[in-house]
Design an enzyme around this catalytic site. Structure first.
Site, PDB file in Angstrom:
ATOM      1  N   GLU A 122     -37.051 -20.687 -67.448  1.00 53.01           N
ATOM      2  CA  GLU A 122     -38.463 -20.865 -67.137  1.00 53.01           C
ATOM      3  C   GLU A 122     -39.048 -19.542 -66.657  1.00 53.01           C
ATOM      4  O   GLU A 122     -38.434 -18.834 -65.864  1.00 53.01           O
ATOM      5  CB  GLU A 122     -38.570 -21.924 -66.035  1.00 53.01           C
ATOM      6  CG  GLU A 122     -39.931 -22.152 -65.478  1.00 53.01           C
ATOM      7  CD  GLU A 122     -39.935 -23.178 -64.357  1.00 53.01           C
ATOM      8  OE1 GLU A 122     -41.034 -23.536 -63.929  1.00 53.01           O
ATOM      9  OE2 GLU A 122     -38.857 -23.610 -63.906  1.00 53.01           O
TER      10      GLU A 122
ATOM     11  N   VAL B  93     -41.726 -17.715 -64.428  1.00 54.57           N
ATOM     12  CA  VAL B  93     -42.568 -17.972 -63.264  1.00 54.57           C
ATOM     13  C   VAL B  93     -43.350 -16.694 -62.993  1.00 54.57           C
ATOM     14  O   VAL B  93     -42.800 -15.710 -62.501  1.00 54.57           O
ATOM     15  CB  VAL B  93     -41.734 -18.387 -62.028  1.00 54.57           C
ATOM     16  CG1 VAL B  93     -42.645 -18.712 -60.856  1.00 54.57           C
ATOM     17  CG2 VAL B  93     -40.829 -19.566 -62.357  1.00 54.57           C
TER      18      VAL B  93
ATOM     19  N   ASP C  79     -24.561 -20.923 -53.120  1.00 51.98           N
ATOM     20  CA  ASP C  79     -25.090 -19.587 -52.821  1.00 51.98           C
ATOM     21  C   ASP C  79     -26.567 -19.671 -52.444  1.00 51.98           C
ATOM     22  O   ASP C  79     -27.394 -18.925 -52.964  1.00 51.98           O
ATOM     23  CB  ASP C  79     -24.875 -18.649 -54.004  1.00 51.98           C
ATOM     24  CG  ASP C  79     -25.067 -17.172 -53.631  1.00 51.98           C
ATOM     25  OD1 ASP C  79     -25.001 -16.840 -52.424  1.00 51.98           O
ATOM     26  OD2 ASP C  79     -25.289 -16.358 -54.542  1.00 51.98           O
TER      27      ASP C  79
ATOM     28  N   LYS D  61     -29.544 -18.730 -50.486  1.00 49.78           N
ATOM     29  CA  LYS D  61     -29.973 -17.573 -49.693  1.00 49.78           C
ATOM     30  C   LYS D  61     -31.404 -17.248 -50.098  1.00 49.78           C
ATOM     31  O   LYS D  61     -31.861 -17.692 -51.161  1.00 49.78           O
ATOM     32  CB  LYS D  61     -29.047 -16.377 -49.920  1.00 49.78           C
ATOM     33  CG  LYS D  61     -29.016 -15.875 -51.359  1.00 49.78           C
ATOM     34  CD  LYS D  61     -28.020 -14.756 -51.524  1.00 49.78           C
ATOM     35  CE  LYS D  61     -27.991 -14.273 -52.973  1.00 49.78           C
ATOM     36  NZ  LYS D  61     -26.978 -13.238 -53.171  1.00 49.78           N
ATOM     37  N   PRO D  62     -32.135 -16.507 -49.284  1.00 54.14           N
ATOM     38  CA  PRO D  62     -33.540 -16.225 -49.601  1.00 54.14           C
ATOM     39  C   PRO D  62     -33.751 -15.590 -50.976  1.00 54.14           C
ATOM     40  O   PRO D  62     -34.746 -15.890 -51.643  1.00 54.14           O
ATOM     41  CB  PRO D  62     -33.969 -15.269 -48.480  1.00 54.14           C
ATOM     42  CG  PRO D  62     -33.069 -15.589 -47.345  1.00 54.14           C
ATOM     43  CD  PRO D  62     -31.753 -15.955 -47.981  1.00 54.14           C
ATOM     44  N   ALA D  63     -32.847 -14.736 -51.412  1.00 52.40           N
ATOM     45  CA  ALA D  63     -33.016 -14.065 -52.708  1.00 52.40           C
ATOM     46  C   ALA D  63     -32.890 -15.026 -53.888  1.00 52.40           C
ATOM     47  O   ALA D  63     -33.312 -14.695 -54.992  1.00 52.40           O
ATOM     48  CB  ALA D  63     -31.995 -12.934 -52.848  1.00 52.40           C
ATOM     49  N   ASN D  64     -32.329 -16.218 -53.675  1.00 50.32           N
ATOM     50  CA  ASN D  64     -32.195 -17.210 -54.746  1.00 50.32           C
ATOM     51  C   ASN D  64     -33.261 -18.296 -54.671  1.00 50.32           C
ATOM     52  O   ASN D  64     -33.187 -19.291 -55.376  1.00 50.32           O
ATOM     53  CB  ASN D  64     -30.806 -17.848 -54.715  1.00 50.32           C
ATOM     54  CG  ASN D  64     -29.745 -16.892 -55.199  1.00 50.32           C
ATOM     55  OD1 ASN D  64     -30.045 -15.905 -55.870  1.00 50.32           O
ATOM     56  ND2 ASN D  64     -28.504 -17.161 -54.849  1.00 50.32           N
TER      57      ASN D  64
END
Length: 181
Positions: A46, A48, A92, A94-97
């Site tokens: 997708e 975004v 996993d 975490k903010p980056a994901n």
């Protein structure tokens, strides 16, 4: 060793496509297709537009309002509940994901190390996930459950609200000690 690492990376790549492709939830980044074209793996996901990860909002000078953090964490919890009901543990979080769309919606991505409970595939050996967000069972090298994802989501929420990581330490051994104790 390079060949082993390449096989592991390829396995994680296709694992992400299988795990995420099996899920259809508004807060999970959609994976439409994956394959191999002339020896080069590809994934169709997708798109975004102009999204940012929640990592951008984990600094004291960039904190989001409490109400926004609560709304985003609720979206994540609902998406994880959906994934867990379908036998998939992310492993996993975490903010980056966690992507934030322009419309204020969260999208969980990177299911590269997700674990499917209905599969007999061998998982890649070693630690999974990012040490700063690992659960006590990850730190103890135990079997991971959906609660591991919820623990990691709690660490993300703490960081979004405070601008600092709750278990940070100078080295990995100190970090593990902080998580366990």
């Amino acid at each position: 060793e390079n060949e082993i690492a390449a096989r592991a990376a390829r396995k994680m790549f296709f694992n992400e496509a299988q795990a995420a492709g099996a899920l259809d939830h508004p807060n999970i980044l959609k994976v439409y297709d994956a394959g191999d074209a002339d020896g080069e793996p590809y994934i169709v996901m997708e798109y975004v537009e102009q999204a940012d990860t929640l990592r951008s909002f984990c600094r004291p000078d960039k904190l989001l309002p409490i109400e926004t953090v609560v709304r985003l964490m609720r979206q994540c919890a609902q998406a994880l509940d959906y994934a867990h009901q379908h036998g998939i543990t992310h492993r996993d979080i975490k903010p980056a994901n966690l992507m934030l769309t322009q419309k204020g919606q969260v999208k969980i991505g990177d299911f590269g190390i997700a674990q499917r409970s209905q599969t007999d595939q061998t998982q890649v050996l070693g630690w999974f996930g990012s040490p700063l967000y690992m659960s006590p069972e990850q730190a103890n090298d135990e079997v991971l459950t959906p609660q591991s994802d919820l623990f990691s989501l709690g660490v993300v929420m703490y960081e979004l609200l405070s601008g600092r990581q709750p278990f940070a330490a100078k080295g990995i051994h100190g970090l593990i000690n902080n998580v366990l104790n």
